[in-house]
Every structure is written in structure tokens, then in C-alpha cells.
Design an enzyme around this catalytic site. Sequence first.
Site, PDB file in Angstrom:
ATOM      1  CD1 TRP A   1      -4.052 -42.271 -59.729  1.00 34.55           C
ATOM      2  CD2 TRP A   1      -5.116 -44.229 -60.285  1.00 34.55           C
ATOM      3  NE1 TRP A   1      -4.907 -42.063 -60.934  1.00 34.55           N
ATOM      4  CE2 TRP A   1      -5.712 -43.218 -61.116  1.00 34.55           C
ATOM      5  CE3 TRP A   1      -5.924 -45.332 -60.293  1.00 34.55           C
ATOM      6  CZ2 TRP A   1      -6.529 -43.419 -62.117  1.00 34.55           C
ATOM      7  CZ3 TRP A   1      -6.902 -45.443 -61.414  1.00 34.55           C
ATOM      8  CH2 TRP A   1      -7.316 -44.630 -62.182  1.00 34.55           C
TER       9      TRP A   1
ATOM     10  CE  LYS B   1       5.135 -45.509 -67.672  1.00 38.57           C
ATOM     11  NZ  LYS B   1       5.210 -44.770 -68.897  1.00 38.57           N
TER      12      LYS B   1
HETATM   13  C1  AGP Z   1       0.378 -42.669 -72.108  1.00 35.87           C
HETATM   14  O1  AGP Z   1       1.210 -41.477 -71.796  1.00 35.87           O
HETATM   15  C2  AGP Z   1      -0.475 -42.651 -70.807  1.00 35.87           C
HETATM   16  N1  AGP Z   1       0.372 -42.887 -69.818  1.00 35.87           N
HETATM   17  C3  AGP Z   1      -1.385 -44.127 -70.795  1.00 35.87           C
HETATM   18  O2  AGP Z   1      -2.112 -43.617 -71.850  1.00 35.87           O
HETATM   19  C4  AGP Z   1      -0.850 -45.390 -71.261  1.00 35.87           C
HETATM   20  O3  AGP Z   1      -0.278 -45.393 -72.461  1.00 35.87           O
HETATM   21  C5  AGP Z   1      -2.196 -46.407 -70.915  1.00 35.87           C
HETATM   22  O4  AGP Z   1      -2.399 -46.325 -69.607  1.00 35.87           O
HETATM   23  C6  AGP Z   1      -1.545 -47.876 -71.515  1.00 35.87           C
HETATM   24  O5  AGP Z   1      -0.528 -48.341 -70.645  1.00 35.87           O
HETATM   25  P1  AGP Z   1       0.409 -49.761 -70.995  1.00 35.87           P
HETATM   26  O6  AGP Z   1       1.011 -49.331 -72.290  1.00 35.87           O
HETATM   27  O7  AGP Z   1       1.321 -49.999 -69.965  1.00 35.87           O
HETATM   28  O8  AGP Z   1      -0.882 -50.573 -71.315  1.00 35.87           O
END
Ligand code: AGP
Length: 600
Positions: A73, A595
Amino acid sequence: MCGIVGYIGRNDAKEILLKGLEKLEYRGYDSAGIAVQNNEGIHVFKEKGRIADLRSVVDDNVLGNTGIGHTRWATHGVPSKVNAHPHQSTTERLTLVHNGVIENYSILKREYLEGVQLKSETDTEVIVQLLEKFVNEGNSVEDAFRQTLTLLKGSYAIALLDKENDETIFVAKNKSPLLVGLGEEFNVVASDAMAMLQVTDQFVELMDKEMVIVTKEKVTIKTLEGTVVERDPYTAELDASDIEKGTYPHYMLKEIDEQPAVMRKIVQSYRNDDGSLSVDEDIIGAMNEADRIYIIAAGTSYHAGLVGKQFIEKMAKIPVEVHVASEFSYNMPILSEKPLFIFISQSGETADSRAVLVQIKEFGYKALTVTNVPGSTLSREADYTLLLHAGPEIAVASTKAYTAQLAVLAILASVTAASKGIEIDFDLTQELGIVANAMDVLCDAKEEFEEIARNFLSTTRNCFFIGRALDYYVGLEGSLKLKEISYIQAEGFAGGELKHGTIALIEEGTPIIAISTQEHVNLSIRGNVKEVVARGANPCIISMKGLNEEEDSFVLPEVHELLTPLVSVVPLQLISYYAALHRDCDVDKPRNLAKSVTVE
Ligand code: AGP
């Protein structure tokens, strides 16, 4: 963030590396590569795009029992073949992959690599060129590795191959996740256990500033000072079936459907033998000692924190602030005398959140992490952990983790209230059971949500989600779901705030998804809908049974008013899923995303 794999053993490494990378594609997928080593040398294959694109350039005739791999990424340098990992030193003796951000790479390049021709735009290539410089000065690769690591500032998970030693993978970690997996006459390296469940379920955690010498017989963990560290392996809880799509077309749809079961699993996991809900007494003690709670999170987890605030304040009567992690570090509010910090993070690896945790630990404050990943960085470094028990969440768009976060926060609030002798007017166990049943009903109504997506979202370039109180927070989450997988410019808005400027954006046919589950603001939000309809908007009202009216697009099965977010979010998840599908978007791996974002 990126995904790293490594294998050293008696079998050919290629397929193990490629299968491992396929399990890590959720971590980043704009380019990928592997390096396979045999007695002829190190063979590097890399390509822009997905693992499938990489497979098309791998030479099946090249065999090797040692190898590393990477799915990227991009942070420094555009997604391209030349910026894809692995990266090699000038003589191609050294080859490595890296996940993280080297904050001082430009300084290192200037101070140590004058005259060295770099091939890529990445910070990673500076690491491998530094290594070669120190090896050329007569150091062993291990010593050169140690010397290089002491110069790096920032985050890294590294796997390194030396052309002159095909029996070793050198590994190092700081802030970015990395594990070593143990096998019979083989060992593996992975950013996430999921990548190597194919060959082992025995893993050893690596801590920051550790380096590891991995051979097929042995794994030797050392500190940067060279002290050997002994650490027992743990058995990965994951089951291979958990990380397969099964008959589902997408992980996201599977994970939406898993939500009722996750609710029931959470209640079971947090229940005593006598049927009452329970949370570790040290955590309840910390909650009761706090005069204010600070919830720190990002993205969907931040939206869960906004709802969690309502649970804790309304049930446990403790004041709560909710902060975006990336802002908190640089814009810290005046803290109370006895704060408790709660970090909400599905992955437990979000760098923005972890940066705050490091800071508040330096201040000597206590921290609780609410996460889906046991052994994750945020879990290990906090004082306490509450697990979501939601099972692996593979789709980039978080769904079951969000509702699991809400359920666990409700249980935390309820058990804290009970410990303070505060009576709450409902039985949370029973109400979460009703929530699970309501989720079942919603998951059985997919055709209606596909129809809503088709009617409201098939051609629009924008969309507003409006609500008041709890419904506003769910609207924020719904807008994030829609924009991150369908790329529609969506915005969640407090219903009463729209008229203070943003209503200027309302045009003929602008879709407005309004949520109404809170009786005390039901008529107000319906008034806000009328304001935008009067200016041409196309309304989609999703209301709770008992508050519903004729013109509503969908009526939710009734649940306790405080728990409605666990239910009202499900239609928004499904509407977003179908909107993305209708636009041929990659639902599980949306563009530009990963993710878990392990860079700040
Ligand atoms: C949520 O749909 C997103 N992929 C993103 O906002 C995610 O919630 C955010 O990066 C936080 O990730 P975490 O819960 O693993 O800390």
C-alpha cells in the site's frame, strides 16, 4: 500498510509465498513481489497490481527453498513495478521487503548514500543500500543489519535475504506488525498469522527493536544490543475456514451476515456461569477510578466511539470525550486529573491510535484497548484488553467489527454501572439477543436494500446521511461505508445542522438517507427531511418500528432505544454494498485503501 511473508524450509517457497500474500492482500494491494533464493542466487519477480498480476510474471521453473514476499500500500512513491518490493542493493547481493515508514530516509540518503544511484522513489530502498554500504565496509550481514536498524527512525517490519547465505532470513521489527511461524524443518515470517495458517498455527510475537535470525531449523530473537531473547510460541486462534469466503461473492457480505452470530458470541464470551455479564475486575476498577474517559480511534472505530460515549455516560454516568486519533496527539485537550484512555481498533495496529497510546503511557496514564486481534500492538501495549470475538474481518470496509465494538462497549458500560450500584432500566443480555434477532431479519431483507440502492444511488455523484443524536453517529458511519466502497461523495450530517450552510448543496434528486430511531428527535429529523425535500432532495427514511410513517422507505425491527445503532447501521452497510456492486467497484479491496493503516 503492507503485507510481508517469508519461508525457509524443505519445500519450494514460491506457492507458499504467493498463497500467503493472497491472504494479506487486504493489507494493501497496489503492487506485489516475491524473491526466491537458491544456490544460483536471488530471483526477484514483482508487478504493479494484484497478486494475480504477480502470478503472471513468476517463472515457475525457478525453484528455491528460501524466499520473501510483499504486497504494497504505497506511502513513498507511486504504485509501480519499480517501486514494488522486494528492493535490491546495487550489487543485488541484498534483497529486502519492508512495511512501515522510515521518517529519516532523506537524511540517511544524504548522509550515507552520496553517489549511490537509487532505482526507486521508496524509503525502503534506502534501507537496503545502507545495508550494502556497511557490508562493503567489512561487516557481517548481521552486524550491518544491526547498524542499519539503529539509524532508522520510524516504523519497520523487514525481511532480508543475503545472496551469499541461502540458509537464513534476517528479520526485524519496530512498530509495524511481524510474526515468526514455527514448523518442522521450516520456519515462516508473516505480518499476520492468517498468511501462514496454511503451514502452521504456532507463532512467536516479535517486539519492537528486535531482530531475528531465521533458519529452517532455528529462530533466534535478539535485541539490537545483541542479547538473545527467549519467547514461547502461541497457537493462532484463527480457523482456516474463518478466512475463506465460502459461498459468498465478497467478504463484506459474509461479514455483514455474520453480525447476528457475533452478537451471540459476544454475549456468550462475556457471560458468567450464573448468566450475568462480566468484565475483568481490573478494567472495572480502572473505569471506576477515572473521573473522565477519553476514547481514541480512527474511521469506523471513531464512529463506534461516538456511540460508546452515549452508552458509558447514560449507563455508568462517567463523562466521556471521543477524539480522532490523528488529531489528539497534536491537539491534546486539557486532561482531567484521573483520565482513563480507551483505544478502539479492529486491527489493533492503527498507527495513529498507537502513537497516542505511546504518548499517554509516557504520561503514566492507564489504557484499555478494545480490539478484534489478540496479541496486536495496541492490545499488547495497553494495560487492559477487551476482545471483540468477531472473527477475522477481511473486507476493508468494517462492518461486523463496528457492531461488535458497540456491543462490547455496551457491556463495559453496563457492568461498570452495576459495580457502582447504578440500576439500568433493561437487561442488556436480553436486549442484545433481541438485537441479534433484528439483525437476522435485516440480513434476510437484502432485496429491499438492493432496491433502495438502485433507486437512490445508481447514478448520483453525492449523498447525505442525516440523523439526530445516536442516529447522527450512525449516519456518519453509513456515509463512510458508502464512500469508501462506491466512491460516491457521501457526507454524514447532524440533521439540524444542514440548514446552516450545507443545504446549499441540495439539488433536484439529491439522495438524502435519514435515520429516525430516537423518539425525542423523531419529529425534528422529519422536519429536516421536509426542508431538503422542499429543495428537490430525494428522501429515503429508515425508521424504527413505532416511529414509522407511511412515506418511510424501510422500517427497522424494534430494539431498545439506546441500542438502535447496532441495528440501524445494517441497512446502511447493505445499501452501500449494493451501491458499490452496481458500480462494479471492488467491494472488498476499494481503491487507495488498506484494511489497517499502520502509517501515520
Ligand atoms: C472502516 O470501514 C475503514 N476501513 C477504516 O476507517 C478503519 O475503521 C480505520 O482505519 C480504523 O481501523 P482500526 O479499527 O483497525 O483501528
